[in-house]
Scaffold this motif. Sequence first.
Motif, mmCIF file in Angstrom:
data_model
loop_
_atom_site.group_PDB
_atom_site.id
_atom_site.type_symbol
_atom_site.label_atom_id
_atom_site.label_comp_id
_atom_site.label_asym_id
_atom_site.label_seq_id
_atom_site.Cartn_x
_atom_site.Cartn_y
_atom_site.Cartn_z
ATOM 1 N N HIS A 1 24.522 24.645 31.508
ATOM 2 C CA HIS A 1 24.584 25.503 30.325
ATOM 3 C C HIS A 1 24.336 24.671 29.060
ATOM 4 N N SER B 1 20.747 28.561 27.085
ATOM 5 C CA SER B 1 21.765 27.991 27.970
ATOM 6 C C SER B 1 22.008 28.897 29.170
ATOM 7 N N GLU C 1 21.968 30.869 22.870
ATOM 8 C CA GLU C 1 22.670 31.218 24.099
ATOM 9 C C GLU C 1 21.702 31.721 25.175
ATOM 10 N N HIS D 1 21.186 24.393 26.132
ATOM 11 C CA HIS D 1 21.255 24.298 24.665
ATOM 12 C C HIS D 1 20.532 23.031 24.210
HETATM 13 ZN ZN ZN Z 1 26.610 28.320 25.029
#
Ligand code: ZN
Length: 504
Positions: free
Chosen positions: A268, A301, A298, A272
């Motif tokens: 995740h 990610s 987001e 990013h």
């Molecule tokens: Zn995040």
Amino acid sequence: MNASTKAYEELMTRLKRTALLASCSAVLEWDEQTYLPALGSEHRANQLALLAGMVHEQATNPEIGNLLQELETNADFTEGSFEQANVREARHEFDRATKLPRRLVEELSRVATLSHHAWVQARKANQFNDFLPWLEQMIDLKREEASAIGYQGRSAYDALLDEYEPGATSEMIEQAFLPLRDELVSLVSAINNSAVAPEISILTRKYPVEKQREFSISAAKAIGFNFDAGRLDIAAHPFCSGFGPGDCRLTTRYDEHHFPGAFFGTLHEAGHGIYEQGLPKEHFGTPSGHSTSLGIHESQSRMWENLVGRSRAFWDVFFQPAQALFPEALGNVSQEEFYRAINDVRPSFIRVEADEVTYNLHIMLRFELEKSLISGDLKPADLESAWNEKFVEYFGIKPDTSANGCLQDVHWSAGLIGYFPTYALGNMYAAQFFNAAEKELGDINKLIASGDFVPLKEWLNKNIHSRGKLYRANRLVEVVAGESLSHEPLIAQLQNKYSELYNL
Ligand code: ZN
């Protein structure tokens, strides 16, 4: 050089200098979360407060207002150019920063520190009422902030949301959330009623921390995070911080008896990080060198964590290495059993531990509650009962404690109101971008299964990362995916994946 060119260059110089200064705070903040010795925190708070004041002073310098006015009156930028976007976004940021009176900024910062402390204690003690007076103060201050910023024709909540998702409105979010919520509630209930029950205990066997670290790094590297321009360290609350060109920091946390936490957490944060590393270096310090919004961040990610990392294709590549590294835990487990375990869906109290199906319901619940808190329809004193009532409605279970209920997240104590929806927006955008990438690249799962992550990463670099803030999020998705924000691709992907997994 004409007057507009000169004004533009002067504006860019000022923005870059401010961003450079702000990136120094980012280094100190990262250090605070990773390596700072306990006794250093007071001195660090002083350092950060000094820098925050300097950044605010630079960002609100009246000369920026003069330059913007000159450019808005006289400059003739090409439609859709980076220059035009830089002036548009610089105006947006300047207006937000200057509309807030210094007293309010200081009060917000002071109350946030105290309220955060009270929240930590209240959560530990499981006492919502200990946090309530701080929540009341914070909501009052955030309403004051919204009025200072202004929100003609929109709601006060929109003025707060705009900080994290520029240009978004609660109306636009509701239009996507309402149908998404109905679809999710019925998908979750179908899964709950399914006879299929993955064996999740295999994920809590012993996974030595050193090996977890090695494995997480190898996966982050494989998907395209560049460790020559970044690092991975440990933090209690994992995050990713892009300091600037060539330096992006990821953090994660390890639990020897919980495999998914660190592994998917790293994927995740690496998602990013790949975004940060893909921003155009030459535009650093200007909006064109900055990510579009938290929702778009987001989406990156979540795409790597869920659409890639929780796919069968991904484990075609990574399951054997995992078995080799964790023979004790995975020696007698099949790839299919493992795949089913990491995609287990069940209602649970804690958002950050939720699976990808129930996750969005956690977000919607918070979105609805914080909107009512800001509008005044919900009194802070009634938050806990409203939370628990909605929780039963969405998940069919009632939180057993305050810590497992409305006290679980840090956001409200820190004044981050309007932030939650960006998580669910990210999930929707991720699904839309993934479909668009597939149209161009063909079957992405086939690429993943062969261990080739480069085409997807480069597609994201080209279509999203390299554009910085050229477009607002709602426009970016139209340009890249040919459609506006929609819940449909996400629902289709989830239904497709989980119907197969749970024999629905
Ligand atoms: Zn995040």
